[in-house]
Design an enzyme around this catalytic site. Structure first.
Site, PDB file in Angstrom:
ATOM      1  N   GLU A  92       1.142  -1.728  -0.083  1.00 37.12           N
ATOM      2  CA  GLU A  92       0.084   0.164  -0.051  1.00 37.12           C
ATOM      3  C   GLU A  92       0.986   0.967  -0.001  1.00 37.12           C
ATOM      4  O   GLU A  92       2.374   0.956   0.785  1.00 37.12           O
ATOM      5  CB  GLU A  92      -0.995   0.408   1.156  1.00 37.12           C
ATOM      6  N   CYS A 113       3.355   8.541   1.125  1.00 38.93           N
ATOM      7  CA  CYS A 113       4.106   7.508   1.935  1.00 38.93           C
ATOM      8  C   CYS A 113       4.266   6.397   1.542  1.00 38.93           C
ATOM      9  O   CYS A 113       3.233   5.816   1.099  1.00 38.93           O
ATOM     10  CB  CYS A 113       2.374   7.758   3.420  1.00 38.93           C
ATOM     11  N   CYS A 120       6.000  -6.668   9.373  1.00 47.25           N
ATOM     12  CA  CYS A 120       6.729  -5.545   9.588  1.00 47.25           C
ATOM     13  C   CYS A 120       7.356  -7.262  10.417  1.00 47.25           C
ATOM     14  O   CYS A 120       6.302  -7.478  11.395  1.00 47.25           O
ATOM     15  CB  CYS A 120       6.252  -4.461   9.955  1.00 47.25           C
ATOM     16  N   CYS A 124       5.260  -3.761  17.607  1.00 52.13           N
ATOM     17  CA  CYS A 124       4.795  -2.587  17.892  1.00 52.13           C
ATOM     18  C   CYS A 124       3.587  -2.772  18.154  1.00 52.13           C
ATOM     19  O   CYS A 124       2.947  -2.681  16.445  1.00 52.13           O
ATOM     20  CB  CYS A 124       5.036  -0.905  16.859  1.00 52.13           C
ATOM     21  N   CYS A 127       0.688  -0.754  16.529  1.00 52.48           N
ATOM     22  CA  CYS A 127       0.792  -0.602  14.799  1.00 52.48           C
ATOM     23  C   CYS A 127      -0.504  -2.222  13.850  1.00 52.48           C
ATOM     24  O   CYS A 127       0.214  -3.320  13.981  1.00 52.48           O
ATOM     25  CB  CYS A 127       1.698  -0.967  14.199  1.00 52.48           C
ATOM     26  N   CYS A 348      -1.637   6.690   9.834  1.00 57.03           N
ATOM     27  CA  CYS A 348      -0.657   5.866   9.992  1.00 57.03           C
ATOM     28  C   CYS A 348      -1.223   4.049  11.018  1.00 57.03           C
ATOM     29  O   CYS A 348      -2.453   4.335  12.051  1.00 57.03           O
ATOM     30  CB  CYS A 348      -0.012   6.535  11.069  1.00 57.03           C
TER      31      CYS A 348
HETATM   32  N1  SAH Z   1       8.279   1.185  10.578  1.00 57.25           N
HETATM   33  C1  SAH Z   1       8.728   2.989  10.468  1.00 57.25           C
HETATM   34  C2  SAH Z   1       8.079   3.567   9.317  1.00 57.25           C
HETATM   35  C3  SAH Z   1       6.635   2.762   9.640  1.00 57.25           C
HETATM   36  S1  SAH Z   1       5.428   3.328  10.861  1.00 57.25           S
HETATM   37  C4  SAH Z   1       8.455   3.245  11.792  1.00 57.25           C
HETATM   38  O1  SAH Z   1       7.394   3.000  12.914  1.00 57.25           O
HETATM   39  O2  SAH Z   1       8.446   4.656  11.869  1.00 57.25           O
HETATM   40  C5  SAH Z   1       4.811   4.767   9.793  1.00 57.25           C
HETATM   41  C6  SAH Z   1       4.290   5.974  11.858  1.00 57.25           C
HETATM   42  O3  SAH Z   1       2.870   5.727  11.948  1.00 57.25           O
HETATM   43  C7  SAH Z   1       5.660   5.998  12.700  1.00 57.25           C
HETATM   44  O4  SAH Z   1       5.432   6.684  13.399  1.00 57.25           O
HETATM   45  C8  SAH Z   1       4.372   4.849  13.757  1.00 57.25           C
HETATM   46  O5  SAH Z   1       4.901   4.862  15.444  1.00 57.25           O
HETATM   47  C9  SAH Z   1       3.238   5.694  12.917  1.00 57.25           C
HETATM   48  N2  SAH Z   1       2.763   4.807  13.502  1.00 57.25           N
HETATM   49  C10 SAH Z   1       1.611   3.004  13.712  1.00 57.25           C
HETATM   50  N3  SAH Z   1       0.506   2.454  13.805  1.00 57.25           N
HETATM   51  C11 SAH Z   1       0.016   4.119  14.749  1.00 57.25           C
HETATM   52  C12 SAH Z   1      -1.738   3.944  15.045  1.00 57.25           C
HETATM   53  N4  SAH Z   1      -2.078   3.012  14.617  1.00 57.25           N
HETATM   54  N5  SAH Z   1      -2.076   5.146  14.521  1.00 57.25           N
HETATM   55  C13 SAH Z   1      -1.408   6.128  14.946  1.00 57.25           C
HETATM   56  N6  SAH Z   1       0.285   6.445  14.082  1.00 57.25           N
HETATM   57  C14 SAH Z   1       0.459   4.856  13.300  1.00 57.25           C
HETATM   58 FE1  SF4 Z   2       6.499  -2.435  11.621  1.00 55.65          FE
HETATM   59 FE2  SF4 Z   2       4.827  -0.754  12.770  1.00 55.65          FE
HETATM   60 FE3  SF4 Z   2       6.589  -0.429  13.861  1.00 55.65          FE
HETATM   61 FE4  SF4 Z   2       6.494   0.438  12.285  1.00 55.65          FE
HETATM   62  S1  SF4 Z   2       5.482   1.629  13.956  1.00 55.65           S
HETATM   63  S2  SF4 Z   2       7.977  -0.022  12.727  1.00 55.65           S
HETATM   64  S3  SF4 Z   2       5.273  -0.630  10.665  1.00 55.65           S
HETATM   65  S4  SF4 Z   2       5.726  -2.449  13.439  1.00 55.65           S
END
Ligand code: SAH
Ligand code: SF4
Length: 358
Positions: A92, A113, A120, A124, A127, A348
């Site tokens: 995506e 984006c 991944c 986290c 996410c 995000c």
């Molecule tokens: N892996 C990288 C880039 C992809 S995630 C990273 O973690 O930075 C991109 C952004 O979206 C990151 O700042 C992440 O913390 C945020 N993000 C992930 N899940 C989210 C959610 N459910 N709501 C809001 N932001 C989120």
């Molecule tokens: Fe991976 Fe999502 Fe964590 Fe970014 S925020 S490192 S995409 S698990």
């Protein structure tokens, strides 16, 4: 052996290829321009290139990275793209147009984006992508093609790129850097380096490495906590190091590049949004010039979260405002992120290939 994709070659590599193939030197620039500036859809579509060169290119390279493109348009005018790759996997990208505050028909910039991996590995807790395992890294051409395909579909130039889609860009370092070198070539830049942001959850050795890029890109750090206790829980990568080591790497990045850092921070109720957090966050952020971007938590209940992930609760709008003011009062530079595309699961952290038609 399967063929390489032409969009995986940096300009320098294309020059070398042309030299070896016996093409005149100026052909490399022509080919590069046809792909990245004229939007050629295939080798046959390239203008100014002679038939024998096209034939040789077709023998040596593949052109298109995607077999299908689907679009989901949000009421806020952002667009989620779902691309099917040659091997059937799907990725995506999210297009976000930014309009002028004074004239809402005037587009000021367009941000794409992009994804860097399929899934991944970092898990986290907030996410959606993290709930998928890592399937594989994206190839350079698959990253670059997201930009070209969206420009073609939308009919607008992309002015800014953020590596904030699916995946951790620093864990696909080589291909991500190659994609930057192609899209922001030092001689023929399609997009300026300063308009490219790589977002990381904190892969420390790669932060040091990225600082060495001849012309740097901006760095965003997904911080999300001000104590190791909390960060260890929601960003498991933190268990391998700690915030202090991470901040040393960030300081190094700033000193080397002179580009301000962005800290991404999702406030969660009763977890990381107290007055003490605001104080620590402001302190962390003042170490080098930077901006804190508070990101409202986007719902990922569609992934059926378990454990701590199921307990995470978004801080309310009013409380985010309170947290914002506290950070400011402690001297931090802070903004609250506009959320795009939540109605189409494009915001995000919602990118988990929910292929529902909307
Ligand atoms: N892996 C990288 C880039 C992809 S995630 C990273 O973690 O930075 C991109 C952004 O979206 C990151 O700042 C992440 O913390 C945020 N993000 C992930 N899940 C989210 C959610 N459910 N709501 C809001 N932001 C989120
Ligand atoms: Fe991976 Fe999502 Fe964590 Fe970014 S925020 S490192 S995409 S698990």
């Amino acid at each position: 052996m399967s063929k390489n994709y032409i969009k995986s070659l940096t300009f320098k590599e294309l020059e070398e290829y042309c030299k070896e193939a016996g093409f005149p030197k100026f052909r490399a620039e022509q080919i590069f321009r046809q792909i990245y500036f004229s939007g050629a859809n295939s080798f046959d579509d390239m203008k100014l290139i002679t038939q024998d060169i096209k034939t040789k290119l077709k023998e040596d390279f593949e052109y298109n990275s995607f077999t299908e493109t689907k679009k989901f348009i949000s009421i806020d005018k952002s667009v989620k793209f779902l691309f099917t790759l040659q091997d059937g996997n799907k990725i995506e990208a999210v297009y976000m147009p930014w309009f002028s505050d004074d004239d809402e028909d005037k587009m000021e910039r367009t941000t794409l984006c992009v994804s860097s991996q399929i899934g991944c590995a970092l898990d986290c807790k907030f996410c959606a992508t993290g709930t998928m395992d890592l399937k594989r890294n994206l190839e350079t051409h698959e990253i670059v093609s997201q930009v070209l395909e969206v420009e073609k579909e939308i009919g607008e130039k992309i002015t800014n790129i953020v590596y904030m889609g699916m995946g951790e860009p620093m864990l696909n370092y080589k291909n991500v850097v190659n994609s930057i070198k192609i899209l922001s070539d030092l001689k023929f830049p399609k997009i300026a380096r300063k308009k490219i942001t790589v977002s990381t959850s904190g892969v420390i050795p790669k932060i040091y490495k990225l600082a060495d890029l001849e012309k740097p890109v901006k760095l965003a750090l997904s911080l999300h906590a001000t104590t190791n206790g909390v960060r260890d829980k929601i960003v498991p990568l933190n268990q391998k190091s700690n915030i202090s080591e991470l901040m040393d790497a960030i300081e190094f990045y700033y000193r080397k590049t002179n580009l301000p850092i962005t800290y991404e921070y999702i406030p969660f109720e009763n977890l990381n949004d107290t007055d003490d957090d605001a104080k620590r966050l402001a302190k962390i952020s003042k170490r080098v010039p930077s901006r804190i971007n508070l990101i409202p938590f986007n719902d990922i209940s569609f992934t059926k979260p378990e454990g701590i992930a199921a307990e995470l609760k978004a801080t309310s709008k009013e409380e985010i405002q309170r947290f914002y003011t506290q950070i400011r009062n402690y001297g931090g530079v802070v903004t609250v992120r506009d959320t795009f595309g939540s109605d189409i699961d494009a915001a995000c952290g919602q990118l988990a290939l929910s292929d529902k038609e909307s």
